[in-house]
Design a protein around this motif. Structure first.
Motif, PDB file in Angstrom:
ATOM      1  N   PRO A 474     -22.519  -8.695  27.358  1.00 38.42           N
ATOM      2  CA  PRO A 474     -22.243  -8.683  25.915  1.00 38.42           C
ATOM      3  C   PRO A 474     -21.120  -9.645  25.566  1.00 38.42           C
ATOM      4  CG  PRO A 474     -21.288  -6.745  26.943  1.00 38.42           C
ATOM      5  CD  PRO A 474     -22.096  -7.434  28.016  1.00 38.42           C
ATOM      6  N   GLU A 475     -21.176 -10.203  24.363  1.00 34.17           N
ATOM      7  CA  GLU A 475     -20.071 -11.022  23.871  1.00 34.17           C
ATOM      8  C   GLU A 475     -18.901 -10.116  23.492  1.00 34.17           C
ATOM      9  OE1 GLU A 475     -22.319 -14.901  21.903  1.00 34.17           O
ATOM     10  OE2 GLU A 475     -21.512 -13.351  20.595  1.00 34.17           O
ATOM     11  N   ARG A 476     -17.682 -10.573  23.799  1.00 40.26           N
ATOM     12  CA  ARG A 476     -16.476  -9.830  23.423  1.00 40.26           C
ATOM     13  C   ARG A 476     -15.523 -10.802  22.735  1.00 40.26           C
ATOM     14  NH1 ARG A 476     -16.975  -4.880  25.539  1.00 40.26           N
ATOM     15  NH2 ARG A 476     -18.206  -4.622  27.459  1.00 40.26           N
ATOM     16  N   SER A 477     -14.898 -10.316  21.686  1.00 43.40           N
ATOM     17  CA  SER A 477     -14.093 -11.203  20.856  1.00 43.40           C
ATOM     18  C   SER A 477     -12.702 -10.630  20.629  1.00 43.40           C
ATOM     19  CB  SER A 477     -14.780 -11.419  19.503  1.00 43.40           C
ATOM     20  OG  SER A 477     -13.970 -12.170  18.631  1.00 43.40           O
ATOM     21  N   MET A 478     -11.704 -11.499  20.735  1.00 46.31           N
ATOM     22  CA  MET A 478     -10.335 -11.186  20.338  1.00 46.31           C
ATOM     23  C   MET A 478     -10.049 -11.966  19.065  1.00 46.31           C
ATOM     24  SD  MET A 478      -8.359 -11.225  24.023  1.00 46.31           S
ATOM     25  CE  MET A 478      -9.046 -12.838  24.452  1.00 46.31           C
ATOM     26  N   GLN A 479      -9.683 -11.267  17.988  1.00 48.54           N
ATOM     27  CA  GLN A 479      -9.621 -11.870  16.669  1.00 48.54           C
ATOM     28  C   GLN A 479      -8.296 -11.599  15.987  1.00 48.54           C
ATOM     29  OE1 GLN A 479     -12.994  -9.604  15.352  1.00 48.54           O
ATOM     30  NE2 GLN A 479     -14.415 -11.307  15.602  1.00 48.54           N
ATOM     31  N   GLY A 480      -7.899 -12.545  15.166  1.00 49.51           N
ATOM     32  CA  GLY A 480      -6.714 -12.390  14.346  1.00 49.51           C
ATOM     33  C   GLY A 480      -6.945 -12.978  12.968  1.00 49.51           C
ATOM     34  N   GLU A 481      -6.259 -12.419  11.965  1.00 49.08           N
ATOM     35  CA  GLU A 481      -6.448 -12.863  10.587  1.00 49.08           C
ATOM     36  C   GLU A 481      -5.148 -12.671   9.818  1.00 49.08           C
ATOM     37  OE1 GLU A 481      -9.202 -11.268   6.912  1.00 49.08           O
ATOM     38  OE2 GLU A 481     -10.160 -11.581   8.874  1.00 49.08           O
ATOM     39  N   PHE A 482      -4.840 -13.627   8.934  1.00 50.17           N
ATOM     40  CA  PHE A 482      -3.630 -13.553   8.118  1.00 50.17           C
ATOM     41  C   PHE A 482      -3.976 -13.934   6.686  1.00 50.17           C
ATOM     42  CE2 PHE A 482       0.247 -15.573   6.345  1.00 50.17           C
ATOM     43  CZ  PHE A 482       1.073 -14.448   6.344  1.00 50.17           C
ATOM     44  N   THR A 483      -3.546 -13.089   5.734  1.00 52.54           N
ATOM     45  CA  THR A 483      -3.879 -13.298   4.325  1.00 52.54           C
ATOM     46  C   THR A 483      -2.629 -13.214   3.463  1.00 52.54           C
ATOM     47  OG1 THR A 483      -6.094 -12.377   4.576  1.00 52.54           O
ATOM     48  CG2 THR A 483      -5.200 -12.431   2.349  1.00 52.54           C
ATOM     49  N   LEU A 484      -2.516 -14.143   2.522  1.00 55.33           N
ATOM     50  CA  LEU A 484      -1.499 -14.097   1.475  1.00 55.33           C
ATOM     51  C   LEU A 484      -2.205 -13.998   0.129  1.00 55.33           C
ATOM     52  CD1 LEU A 484       1.096 -16.830   2.555  1.00 55.33           C
ATOM     53  CD2 LEU A 484       1.465 -14.352   2.495  1.00 55.33           C
ATOM     54  N   SER A 485      -1.732 -13.104  -0.732  1.00 54.74           N
ATOM     55  CA  SER A 485      -2.342 -12.973  -2.052  1.00 54.74           C
ATOM     56  C   SER A 485      -1.259 -12.799  -3.111  1.00 54.74           C
ATOM     57  CB  SER A 485      -3.314 -11.795  -2.092  1.00 54.74           C
ATOM     58  OG  SER A 485      -2.664 -10.594  -1.757  1.00 54.74           O
ATOM     59  N   TRP A 486      -1.513 -13.376  -4.265  1.00 59.43           N
ATOM     60  CA  TRP A 486      -0.595 -13.289  -5.401  1.00 59.43           C
ATOM     61  C   TRP A 486      -1.396 -12.758  -6.585  1.00 59.43           C
ATOM     62  CZ3 TRP A 486       4.629 -14.389  -6.177  1.00 59.43           C
ATOM     63  CH2 TRP A 486       5.057 -14.421  -7.507  1.00 59.43           C
ATOM     64  N   GLN A 487      -0.880 -11.718  -7.222  1.00 64.13           N
ATOM     65  CA  GLN A 487      -1.607 -11.111  -8.318  1.00 64.13           C
ATOM     66  C   GLN A 487      -0.674 -10.811  -9.475  1.00 64.13           C
ATOM     67  OE1 GLN A 487      -4.143  -7.828  -7.281  1.00 64.13           O
ATOM     68  NE2 GLN A 487      -3.916  -6.885  -9.295  1.00 64.13           N
ATOM     69  N   GLU A 488      -1.055 -11.300 -10.640  1.00 66.16           N
ATOM     70  CA  GLU A 488      -0.371 -10.985 -11.886  1.00 66.16           C
ATOM     71  C   GLU A 488      -1.424 -10.932 -12.981  1.00 66.16           C
ATOM     72  OE1 GLU A 488       1.641 -14.634 -13.751  1.00 66.16           O
ATOM     73  OE2 GLU A 488       2.083 -14.829 -11.612  1.00 66.16           O
ATOM     74  N   PRO A 489      -1.068 -10.532 -14.201  1.00 66.51           N
ATOM     75  CA  PRO A 489      -2.100 -10.323 -15.221  1.00 66.51           C
ATOM     76  C   PRO A 489      -3.006 -11.525 -15.472  1.00 66.51           C
ATOM     77  CG  PRO A 489      -0.060  -9.315 -15.934  1.00 66.51           C
ATOM     78  CD  PRO A 489       0.256 -10.045 -14.663  1.00 66.51           C
ATOM     79  N   ARG A 490      -2.496 -12.739 -15.363  1.00 64.09           N
ATOM     80  CA  ARG A 490      -3.314 -13.904 -15.699  1.00 64.09           C
ATOM     81  C   ARG A 490      -3.844 -14.653 -14.489  1.00 64.09           C
ATOM     82  NH1 ARG A 490      -2.473 -16.011 -21.006  1.00 64.09           N
ATOM     83  NH2 ARG A 490      -2.799 -18.104 -20.197  1.00 64.09           N
ATOM     84  N   VAL A 491      -3.288 -14.408 -13.316  1.00 61.50           N
ATOM     85  CA  VAL A 491      -3.646 -15.214 -12.143  1.00 61.50           C
ATOM     86  C   VAL A 491      -3.816 -14.331 -10.915  1.00 61.50           C
ATOM     87  CG1 VAL A 491      -2.944 -17.088 -10.611  1.00 61.50           C
ATOM     88  CG2 VAL A 491      -2.379 -17.199 -13.041  1.00 61.50           C
ATOM     89  N   ARG A 492      -4.889 -14.601 -10.155  1.00 57.06           N
ATOM     90  CA  ARG A 492      -5.080 -14.021  -8.827  1.00 57.06           C
ATOM     91  C   ARG A 492      -5.356 -15.168  -7.866  1.00 57.06           C
ATOM     92  NH1 ARG A 492      -6.962  -8.390  -8.643  1.00 57.06           N
ATOM     93  NH2 ARG A 492      -7.038  -7.553 -10.765  1.00 57.06           N
ATOM     94  N   VAL A 493      -4.578 -15.226  -6.793  1.00 54.90           N
ATOM     95  CA  VAL A 493      -4.764 -16.264  -5.777  1.00 54.90           C
ATOM     96  C   VAL A 493      -4.763 -15.589  -4.413  1.00 54.90           C
ATOM     97  CG1 VAL A 493      -3.874 -18.396  -4.768  1.00 54.90           C
ATOM     98  CG2 VAL A 493      -3.606 -17.981  -7.218  1.00 54.90           C
ATOM     99  N   GLN A 494      -5.657 -16.033  -3.550  1.00 59.84           N
ATOM    100  CA  GLN A 494      -5.730 -15.457  -2.202  1.00 59.84           C
ATOM    101  C   GLN A 494      -6.086 -16.543  -1.200  1.00 59.84           C
ATOM    102  OE1 GLN A 494      -7.478 -11.455  -1.423  1.00 59.84           O
ATOM    103  NE2 GLN A 494      -9.024 -12.607  -0.304  1.00 59.84           N
TER     104      GLN A 494
END
Length: 672
Positions: A474-494
């Protein structure tokens, strides 16, 4: 079976139903829901806003809706049966389920992913999870795609509601019709929908007809709901989907028929006052019959029929509880049994037909337990844990199949795989409205039936016959992920970046000592485990509410992959960007301009004979108008896609086949 489905498709003919078109509040970033189906991710609710925005073309298929998500792309061999990928992971590395139910395709050439048997009108939502977030749905290294079915409604007093629509698209001279009906009472409800689509061979940007790109299909879905007691509901679902005369211009064969029958019955209890706030138990079964043929192709020295059959039955039980303050725990136990068979008969003039099993009759028994735990540590910090233990047993069930596999010395055709998975994610508000999330984990996936038992499966992509290997790991995977998000009434960025090292990566290796079965094939490849592969990439998206009636949406994605020898992995899409600007004129009219840009891709896999792809830029214009009268809502949608008639292809498109050129569409809908 075609006739009743076709009649039902017209009688219940469908399309996306309704949602009210409203101006965007100046103090809100909410987007406009233009279609009944909502596409979301549990881990990244920001993506729901993106997909609610991208449903302006109500004639869109399930694949077209999904392709707008930053995480999702499609391998395209024709206008029908596109294979979903999540990030750079192919369908064999992704778990695709329908309301938690497993569906196994019946085509050895991956012409029938589960997504083709579901229409947008069947759906309530589509959930996409990446990497370890998919543990609740199955054992996978690339994530999961779960299509949740729409349900019948209940009402205080009996009432009938519904929607009807019809549409046309010029590039493929395609017509579409549909109807949705819901009858509701205080104790029970019934929902029925149907879709009929008929598309001819489309024209590309050079105004050339792309032969064998036509298809025709009809889909019927019925859902019933009965209130057993205040917090206990009995539900039943049935879907019948028939496709026929389906062309695949990138392949040497087409599809005569593709039929799915999907049914389930479930019990759901929801009560916030109980310790387990939600409990669900479901029994299901489905049957997929798929028949490839080349009868429409001229001047073939050898003609072939390649039927395939898949039968799956199973169950799952899942529940949600709160073990402590600011905590939530969801658990799931599931099991299924799948039976697959596929064959090929070759007809050469003057000779007896030649027959062989391309999938020796085989069975997979799968069972698993999974849990997801969330803890809001404080107002700024959240912890989430995902885990799963999956056990799968594979076996060849016929003596003919075992004898055929013995040709390559495979005497042991029974395998068992135990796949553990665990992921931890930590999220924290790091500055005012800036949120950071980091996750890491291990996951795995079993080989597929084709990888274990496939017998001379021809791949048009690289021109080789493929043979399975029952000894695969079987395939086996080691994974990592990093997310930055900014949220305000007029703008959402991710923005997200991710990386994965896949051990025992499954790929085909050329065996020059073996002779090809398919005429014109370059040779034979046998599946084996490469030491490892590296996959990484990044995604970014933004939603900007310029004012109460104008909104800008933009997405960007990039993937990178290489094997242990440093060679690029095949089917890795280049940098891609989509931006859309929508303007509302009062409550009834909106206009949207959109551009798609893809960079050239020159990191091609030489061992797969992969060809580079040129950069391209497309422009689209869409508009919608809505009018309310008495108890009805009328809606007109129209637009032009690929305005400048660009002749282009995506990097994940097989066979150098270019996509549709300028396409004008119009659709009229009425709901009541």
């Amino acid at each position: 079976m075609k006739t009743p489905i076709l009649i039902g498709g017209f009688a219940l003919a469908v399309l996306p139903a309704w949602a009210q078109l409203q101006p965007i509040p100046a103090d809100s970033i909410r987007t406009i829901l233009l279609q009944e189906v909502a596409i979301s991710t549990k881990r990244h609710n920001h993506q729901q806003h993106l997909q609610e925005f991208y449903t302006a073309n109500k004639a869109a298929t399930t694949e077209e809706l999904l392709s707008r998500m930053p995480e999702v792309s499609f391998i395209r061999r024709g206008s029908y049966g596109m294979e979903p990928t999540i990030r750079a992971y192919s369908a064999s590395q992704v778990s695709v389920t329908l309301d938690g139910m497993r569906i196994q395709g019946a085509c050895t050439d991956k012409m029938d992913p589960a997504t083709i048997y579901i229409e947008p009108l069947n759906l309530q939502s589509i959930e996409v999870q990446t990497a370890g977030g998919s543990a609740m749905q199955g054992a996978a290294i690339g994530g999961s795609l779960n299509m949740k079915l729409a349900e019948a409604e209940l009402a205080d007093e009996p009432r009938l509601s519904g929607a009807v629509s019809t549409g046309y698209q010029s590039a493929a001279n395609a017509v579409l019709g549909g109807l949705r009906l819901n009858y509701a009472t205080p104790t029970w409800g019934l929902r029925a929908s149907g879709t009929y689509r008929n598309a001819q061979s489309y024209r590309n940007g050079n105004s050339e007809k792309v032969l064998y790109s036509q298809y025709e299909k009809a889909n019927i879905a019925i859902n019933g709901k009965y209130l057993l007691q205040e917090d206990l509901i009995l539900k039943a679902d049935f879907i019948a989907d028939d496709g026929w005369n389906i062309g695949f211009p990138a392949l040497p064969m087409d599809v005569g028929t593709a039929k799915a029958r999907i049914g389930s019955i479930s019990l759901v209890r929801e009560n916030e006052e109980k310790r387990w706030t939600r409990l669900e138990a479901r029994l299901y079964a489905n049957r997929i019959a798929h028949s490839m043929d080349d009868s429409a192709r001229p001047d073939l020295p050898v003609r072939m029929d390649m039927p395939g059959l898949s039968r799956t039955s199973g169950f799952y039980v899942e529940g949600t509880t709160a073990p402590g303050a600011n905590q939530q725990l969801s658990v799931r136990a599931d099991a299924s049994a799948s039976y697959l068979e596929a064959s090929m008969t070759m007809y050469q003039e003057g000779q007896a037909p030649m027959f062989m099993l391309t999938w020796p009759n085989n069975r997979q028994l799968q069972s698993g337990v999974a849990a997801q735990y969330s803890w809001q540590v404080n107002t700024k910090t959240q912890l989430q844990l995902n885990s799963r233990l999956n056990v799968s047993d594979f076996s060849v069930t016929s003596s003919e199949g075992r004898d055929q596999m013995a040709v390559f010395g495979s005497t042991g055709t029974e395998r068992q795989f135990v796949i553990p998975a665990a992921t931890v994610q930590l999220s924290r508000m790091v500055y005012k409205k800036l949120k950071a999330s980091i996750s890491g984990g291990i996951n795995g996936r079993t080989p597929t039936a084709s990888e274990l038992y496939g017998f001379y499966l021809f791949s048009q992509f690289d021109g080789y016959d493929y043979v399975g290997n029952p000894d695969l790991k079987p395939e086996r995977s080691m994974q990592g992920e990093f997310t930055l998000s900014w949220q305000e009434p007029r703008v959402r960025v991710q923005a997200t970046t991710y990386a994965s090292r896949v051990e025992n990566y499954i790929v085909g290796a050329h065996k020059p000592e073996l002779s090809a079965m398919t005429m014109g094939a370059r040779g034979v490849k046998v599946y084996y485990n490469a030491p490892y592969a590296l996959l990484m990439g990044a995604e970014a998206s933004a939603v900007y509410n310029i004012n109460g009636y104008t909104q800008l949406v933009s997405t960007l994605k990039y993937s990178y992959g290489r094997d242990a020898a440093g060679e690029p992995l095949p089917m890795i899409a280049p940098l891609r960007h989509v931006s859309s600007l929508r303007k509302y004129f009062g409550d009834n009219l909106w206009v949207q301009g959109e551009t798609e840009i893809a960079a050239a891709q020159h990191r091609n896999s030489e061992s797969f004979g992969e060809q580079p792809t040129d950069a391209f830029m497309l422009w689209h214009l869409r508009a919608g108008y809505q009018k309310e009268t008495a108890r009805k809502v009328w809606q007109l949608n129209a637009g032009v896609e690929n305005i400048f008639n660009v002749n282009y292809r995506e990097h994940l498109d097989w066979g150098q086949i270019t996509r549709p050129g300028r396409n004008m569409f119009v659709q009229l809908s009425m709901s009541f």
